[in-house]
Design a protein around this motif. Structure first.
Motif, PDB file in Angstrom:
ATOM      1  N   SER A   1       1.611   9.808   5.010  1.00 12.72           N
ATOM      2  CA  SER A   1       0.239   9.626   5.099  1.00 12.72           C
ATOM      3  C   SER A   1       0.009   9.360   6.395  1.00 12.72           C
ATOM      4  O   SER A   1       0.580   9.959   7.476  1.00 12.72           O
TER       5      SER A   1
ATOM      6  N   HIS B   1       0.832  -1.187  -0.064  1.00 14.72           N
ATOM      7  CA  HIS B   1      -0.072   0.056   0.123  1.00 14.72           C
ATOM      8  C   HIS B   1       0.834   1.181   0.012  1.00 14.72           C
ATOM      9  O   HIS B   1       0.470   2.350  -0.789  1.00 14.72           O
TER      10      HIS B   1
ATOM     11  N   HIS C   1       1.109   4.236  -2.906  1.00 12.73           N
ATOM     12  CA  HIS C   1       0.700   5.643  -2.730  1.00 12.73           C
ATOM     13  C   HIS C   1       1.763   6.625  -3.786  1.00 12.73           C
ATOM     14  O   HIS C   1       1.285   7.583  -4.240  1.00 12.73           O
TER      15      HIS C   1
ATOM     16  N   ASP D   1      -6.448   6.924   0.636  1.00 18.03           N
ATOM     17  CA  ASP D   1      -6.413   5.695   0.248  1.00 18.03           C
ATOM     18  C   ASP D   1      -7.529   5.192  -0.959  1.00 18.03           C
ATOM     19  O   ASP D   1      -8.541   5.667  -0.817  1.00 18.03           O
TER      20      ASP D   1
HETATM   21 ZN    ZN Z   1      -2.522   5.164   2.911  1.00 16.81          ZN
END
Ligand code: ZN
Ligand code: KG4
Length: 365
Positions: free
Chosen positions: A150, A116, A120, A334
């Protein structure tokens, strides 16, 4: 023999957003659905892991169905299924990973596991269909510098390619988004704190020099980040320095609205200033190491939506003759399009996951 991969269904459930997207050729977002859980977690002032997992279970199939429908394709058109399988809340990740495995297996298409945090960095190259030429963005020039800011991560990377990352530095305490969220809580700004603090700090007339908050440098040349000193400075500015025994004499309810606005603006200035400082150091370090100036900066993660950070990055791009790629607002937070987009790079290299793909709470990069 697997067929050529054109359409990837991406799934993302690492925290409190249930998301699915269909992305074509790694860059054109045919559909993107994000079911936010803000209303579920708002009363607790933060994400409650068990509530997040349950909400993912309820929402994942409707979200996937809608993403496929919005893309005007059918499930049998999907060439591969990608899932963000790390890092995140373990129960939340398991929902997405299980759904992705079931879909890939039942459709007879490959499965791709994506980190993840890594994804990004891919968000800036995503484009809606029907752009200027309907083609994906030309993308970065490698080696590129990458910054992820984040709620859970704040790290700088050197990217030799989309699949080859080297971490140059990371936060030693709070992530930048976490610092914004905690700063917002100190100021009595409601959840979600980061975007609401940004809005307050952007009120015309906000004085960002009202408070001289510390700008964390760490040691000379350090590419790590620290936001805990800034958070404490804000806490003391709002509540006063605690009396012996650690008792605060007041809280944010004593602030006049003007003071709150100025504190938010001053906090945002210091937080963004620290991020820009580390980017500049990293650019210098890479230029010395690679013998050439780095031409592209990729920025991703929820805080890349911050209005001041975006302004300062635009100024940095100008100052350094640098191409700074930031995501469109909807791809900062997200989403599953970034998962499906990055997955196309892995598909191109034949890097598939097996049905034994694990949900992992920590990042690989
Ligand atoms: Zn994230
Ligand atoms: O990337 P993301 O959606 O989730 C994680 O992977 O953590 O980032 C969420 C974080 C939260 O901390 C949120 O407060 C922050 O991004 N954020 C912002 C803004 N929009 C989102 N922080 C500052 N200014 C914003 N405009």
């Amino acid at each position: 023999m697997t067929r050529p991969v054109r359409l990837i269904l991406g799934i993302e459930t690492s925290c409190d957003e249930t998301a699915a997207a269909v992305v074509e050729r790694g860059g054109i977002v045919r559909s993107g659905v994000v079911a936010s859980q803000d209303e579920i977690h708002a009363e607790y002032g933060g994400v409650v892991p068990e509530l997040a997992s349950r909400a993912h279970v309820e929402r994942i199939l409707p979200v996937v169905r809608r993403a496929v429908r919005d893309a005007a394709v059918s499930l049998t058109d999907i060439d591969a299924v990608a899932v963000g399988h790390r890092p995140g809340l373990i129960g939340a990740l398991l929902v997405g990973v299980s759904a992705a495995k079931a879909l890939a297996w039942s459709l007879g298409v490959p499965l791709i596991g994506v980190d993840h945090v890594h994804a990004h960095l891919y968000a800036p190259v995503l484009r809606p269909p029907g752009g200027a030429d309907g083609a994906p963005s030309p993308g970065p020039v490698f080696p590129a510098l990458g910054l992820v800011v984040s709620g859970g991560h704040t790290s700088l990377y050197r990217l030799a390619s989309w699949r080859s990352l080297e971490r140059l530095g990371a936060t030693i305490d709070d992530a930048m988004g976490e610092a914004f969220d905690k700063g917002a809580a100190i100021l009595g700004i409601p959840f979600p704190g980061g975007p609401n603090l940004d809005r307050l700090a952007s009120i015309p007339g906000a004085d960002d020099a009202a408070h001289r908050f510390p700008l964390s440098r760490l040691t000379p040349g350090s590419l790590d980040f620290s936001f805990s000193g800034l958070k404490t400075a804000l806490l003391y500015a709002v509540r006063g320095v605690p009396a012996p025994g650690g008792v605060f004499v007041r809280d944010h309810s004593a602030l006049a609205e003007r003071e709150r606005v100025d504190l938010a603006a001053s906090f945002q200035r210091a937080a963004v200033g620290a991020a820009v400082l580390k980017i500049e150091r990293a650019l210098d370090a890479l230029a010395a190491r690679d013998g050439a100036a780095c031409g592209t900066l990729l920025v991703g993660g929820g805080v890349s939506a911050n209005s001041r950070l975006r302004r300062e990055l635009a100024a940095l791009a100008h100052r350094r003759s640098l191409s700074v790629l930031v995501p469109e607002a909807r791809y900062c937070v997200d989403n599953a399009a970034m998962i499906a987009g990055l997955a196309h790079e892995f598909a191109g290299a034949g890097e598939w996951a097996g049905l034994d793909l694990q949900a992992v709470p920590t990042t690989s990069c």
